[in-house]
Motif scaffolding. Structure first.
Motif, PDB file in Angstrom:
ATOM      1  N   ARG A   1       0.456  17.449  -9.013  1.00  0.00           N
ATOM      2  CA  ARG A   1       1.461  16.660  -9.742  1.00  0.00           C
ATOM      3  C   ARG A   1       0.915  16.079 -11.038  1.00  0.00           C
ATOM      4  O   ARG A   1       1.582  16.081 -12.078  1.00  0.00           O
ATOM      5  CB  ARG A   1       1.989  15.528  -8.848  1.00  0.00           C
ATOM      6  CG  ARG A   1       3.061  14.670  -9.529  1.00  0.00           C
ATOM      7  CD  ARG A   1       3.524  13.572  -8.586  1.00  0.00           C
ATOM      8  NE  ARG A   1       2.460  12.630  -8.305  1.00  0.00           N
ATOM      9  CZ  ARG A   1       2.158  11.576  -9.065  1.00  0.00           C
ATOM     10  NH1 ARG A   1       2.837  11.343 -10.165  1.00  0.00           N
ATOM     11  NH2 ARG A   1       1.179  10.759  -8.729  1.00  0.00           N
TER      12      ARG A   1
ATOM     13  N   LYS B   1       6.007  19.551 -14.546  1.00  0.00           N
ATOM     14  CA  LYS B   1       7.197  20.412 -14.549  1.00  0.00           C
ATOM     15  C   LYS B   1       7.265  21.249 -13.274  1.00  0.00           C
ATOM     16  O   LYS B   1       8.315  21.348 -12.629  1.00  0.00           O
ATOM     17  CB  LYS B   1       7.185  21.324 -15.777  1.00  0.00           C
ATOM     18  CG  LYS B   1       7.335  20.593 -17.104  1.00  0.00           C
ATOM     19  CD  LYS B   1       7.264  21.575 -18.265  1.00  0.00           C
ATOM     20  CE  LYS B   1       7.326  20.832 -19.596  1.00  0.00           C
ATOM     21  NZ  LYS B   1       7.199  21.779 -20.747  1.00  0.00           N
TER      22      LYS B   1
ATOM     23  N   SER C   1       8.178  19.115 -10.244  1.00  0.00           N
ATOM     24  CA  SER C   1       9.606  18.794 -10.157  1.00  0.00           C
ATOM     25  C   SER C   1      10.408  19.980  -9.639  1.00  0.00           C
ATOM     26  O   SER C   1      11.278  19.835  -8.764  1.00  0.00           O
ATOM     27  CB  SER C   1      10.126  18.372 -11.530  1.00  0.00           C
ATOM     28  OG  SER C   1       9.444  17.225 -11.996  1.00  0.00           O
ATOM     29  N   LEU C   2      10.120  21.169 -10.143  1.00  0.00           N
ATOM     30  CA  LEU C   2      10.851  22.367  -9.714  1.00  0.00           C
ATOM     31  C   LEU C   2      10.566  22.683  -8.247  1.00  0.00           C
ATOM     32  O   LEU C   2      11.470  23.046  -7.485  1.00  0.00           O
ATOM     33  CB  LEU C   2      10.453  23.548 -10.603  1.00  0.00           C
ATOM     34  CG  LEU C   2      10.863  23.450 -12.077  1.00  0.00           C
ATOM     35  CD1 LEU C   2      10.214  24.562 -12.897  1.00  0.00           C
ATOM     36  CD2 LEU C   2      12.384  23.509 -12.226  1.00  0.00           C
TER      37      LEU C   2
ATOM     38  N   ASP D   1       0.430  24.111 -16.043  1.00  0.00           N
ATOM     39  CA  ASP D   1       1.847  23.988 -15.713  1.00  0.00           C
ATOM     40  C   ASP D   1       2.528  25.354 -15.840  1.00  0.00           C
ATOM     41  O   ASP D   1       1.930  26.329 -16.303  1.00  0.00           O
ATOM     42  CB  ASP D   1       2.521  22.970 -16.624  1.00  0.00           C
ATOM     43  CG  ASP D   1       3.605  22.171 -15.906  1.00  0.00           C
ATOM     44  OD1 ASP D   1       4.170  22.699 -14.930  1.00  0.00           O
ATOM     45  OD2 ASP D   1       3.877  21.017 -16.305  1.00  0.00           O
TER      46      ASP D   1
ATOM     47  N   GLY E   1       8.871  29.548 -15.330  1.00  0.00           N
ATOM     48  CA  GLY E   1       9.923  28.543 -15.436  1.00  0.00           C
ATOM     49  C   GLY E   1      11.310  29.162 -15.395  1.00  0.00           C
ATOM     50  O   GLY E   1      12.225  28.620 -14.764  1.00  0.00           O
TER      51      GLY E   1
ATOM     52  N   VAL F   1      14.051  28.136 -12.629  1.00  0.00           N
ATOM     53  CA  VAL F   1      15.275  27.479 -13.126  1.00  0.00           C
ATOM     54  C   VAL F   1      16.516  28.286 -12.764  1.00  0.00           C
ATOM     55  O   VAL F   1      17.543  27.710 -12.379  1.00  0.00           O
ATOM     56  CB  VAL F   1      15.184  27.265 -14.655  1.00  0.00           C
ATOM     57  CG1 VAL F   1      16.538  26.864 -15.224  1.00  0.00           C
ATOM     58  CG2 VAL F   1      14.145  26.198 -14.977  1.00  0.00           C
TER      59      VAL F   1
END
Length: 480
Positions: free
Chosen positions: A358, A363, A366-367, A435, A441, A445
């Protein structure tokens, strides 16, 4: 619109991917995956306009076998799941170096071709051929590109192949018997058969063996955790995200409507086995030290609940099962991809070797947290819609089943949040953790967007599958 177009695109895509060579294989595979998704959406549009989307042509004169494909709402829902997850799975592998890439990506598209054919087939023999074809690419993907010791991997994959193939042979015997009774294997002809009680019980058992192994349902689950662990992440995604749905779909499409008397006679046994999977999978997941195996047993718990929903023989149960199939497909692919991202940085899947992510990758944290919460059916996510509907259907049959089945939410929340705490919080690992990249991502997402969209607005899928589910339930209820 010709429903076979989807299959043609995927098959040509597999051939093209192999022919272009290793350098461009991944990009060509992604292109054909996206084209197949576009064709599926176009097919859905034609269906919504009221067109009868089917293809029926004589294939073999003796025996009387048809090349029959039919895309009703239920088949379309599973087709869209397949063609949506395939490009996501392909794109997720872009951050990993793959040896002999042309064969690897060609096998992925060929597997998607076989799985799509399984969902669309409306003739028993054609369905069986697609069913078996789907087994070949995953066998090679897991065997050649898998993880860990080569001998252990070979042992796990061969067990999976033989186990699954043996179960399917019982289904083939069942189809041979049905052909002798009906003179055809078209699904509409099989639905019209009036089989006696003894015939139905034997056929129910034959189909159940094939589907219980594929799903898997306890006690036919022994192959799952080891294969999920040994297969490359792409293979695990294909298995958990799509392939196991072939068994769950087949229970609803083929098994229950053909032998409704036997289905009703064995409701309690089937529900007990499904609920047992929920409890067993959750308890074993609590003890796992390997992240991939923890997710494998978590998947076992969730599919046990889905199977229980299907075997309630109710409209709510089957609708909830289909909703949860789709939701589970997206969330489990997201979770296994998150585990792959961690493995790319840390080169380990042991939970004890992780921690402190963390502080280095907010990012990604969180995902990952959103995926974890979606997997435990947080209200507002797609999984909540499916699990709530299934649990409601179980309460209509027996409140005790609903209460015990609900442990998937309680136990699931415990072991998933405990896992998240161990992996993402605590002391920082000695290795740096970058990250998420742009590619990573995008994958996460997209998956999360689907989970939230249909969690807040499931109406399109509910309305799509409703006519098919009602028809199947009416077919089951013709036997009083």
């Amino acid at each position: 619109m010709n429903v076979s177009l989807i299959l043609i695109i995927l098959l040509i895509g597999a051939l093209a991917t192999y022919m272009v060579g290793d350098k461009f294989a991944s990009k060509i595979a992604l292109l054909f995956g996206l084209v197949s998704l576009g064709a599926s959406i176009l097919l859905l549009n034609h269906y919504n306009l009221g067109e009868n989307i089917g293809l029926f042509t004589q294939w073999i004169a003796k025996p009387n076998i048809s090349f029959a494909l039919q895309a009703d709402g239920l088949a379309l829902a599973m087709l869209l799941l397949t063609t949506a997850l395939t490009p996501i799975i392909i794109f997720s592998s872009f951050g990993t170096e793959v040896k002999n890439a042309k064969t690897f990506y060609a096998l992925i598209l060929f597997m998607a071709f076989a799985m799509a054919g399984t969902f669309l087939a409306a003739d028993g023999l054609l369905y069986y051929i697609f069913w078996e074809l789907a087994l070949l690419p995953i066998y090679f993907i897991a065997l050649v590109w898998g993880n860990g010791d080569a001998e252990e991997r070979k042992k796990a994959v061969v067990k999976f192949f033989i186990y699954t193939l043996a179960g399917s042979l019982f289904m083939l015997i069942g189809f041979v018997y049905l052909y002798q009774k009906a003179g055809s294997l078209l699904i509409e002809d099989l639905y019209q058969l009036n089989l006696n009680g003894t015939e139905q019980i034997w056929l129910f058992a034959a189909f159940f063996l094939a589907y219980a192994i594929k799903i898997p349902i306890i006690p036919f689950h022994t192959w799952q955790a080891s294969v999920y662990q040994k297969a490359p992440t792409v293979g695990t995604m294909l298995l958990s995200g799509i392939m196991l749905k072939m068994g769950l779909y087949s229970v609803i499409r083929w098994q229950l409507p053909i032998v409704p008397f036997a289905a009703k006679a064995h409701v309690t046994i089937m529900l007990v086995l499904g609920i047992a999977g929920v409890v067993y999978g959750s308890i074993v997941a609590l003890k796992q030290k390997d992240l991939k195996k923890l997710l494998a047993y978590s998947s076992l718990a969730h599919v046990g609940l889905i199977a229980a929903g299907a075997y309630t023989l109710t409209t709510d149960g089957m609708s909830g099962a289909v909703l949860q199939m789709i939701a589970h497909g997206f969330v489990v692919v997201g979770l296994f991809f998150a585990a792959e991202i961690i493995f790319r940085r840390y080169d380990t899947r042991t939970i004890a070797d992780m921690g402190g992510i963390r502080s280095q990758a907010p990012k990604f944290t969180s995902l990952f947290l959103i995926l974890v919460l979606a997997s435990v059916a947080l209200p507002g996510t797609f999984n909540f819609v499916g699990e709530f509907t299934v649990l409601y259907s179980l309460s209509q049959v027996n409140m005790g089943f609903a209460i015990v089945g609900g442990t998937t939410i309680i136990l699931g929340a415990y072991y998933m949040l405990k896992m998240f705490q161990s992996v993402m919080l605590g002391e920082t690992n000695a290795k740096p953790f970058a990250d998420v990249t742009a590619n990573e991502g995008i994958v996460l997402v997209v998956i999360i967007s689907v989970l939230f969209f249909f969690g807040l607005y499931p109406k399109p899928i509910v309305e799509l599958i409703a006519p098919s589910i009602e028809e199947i339930v009416n077919q089951i209820n013709r036997i009083k």
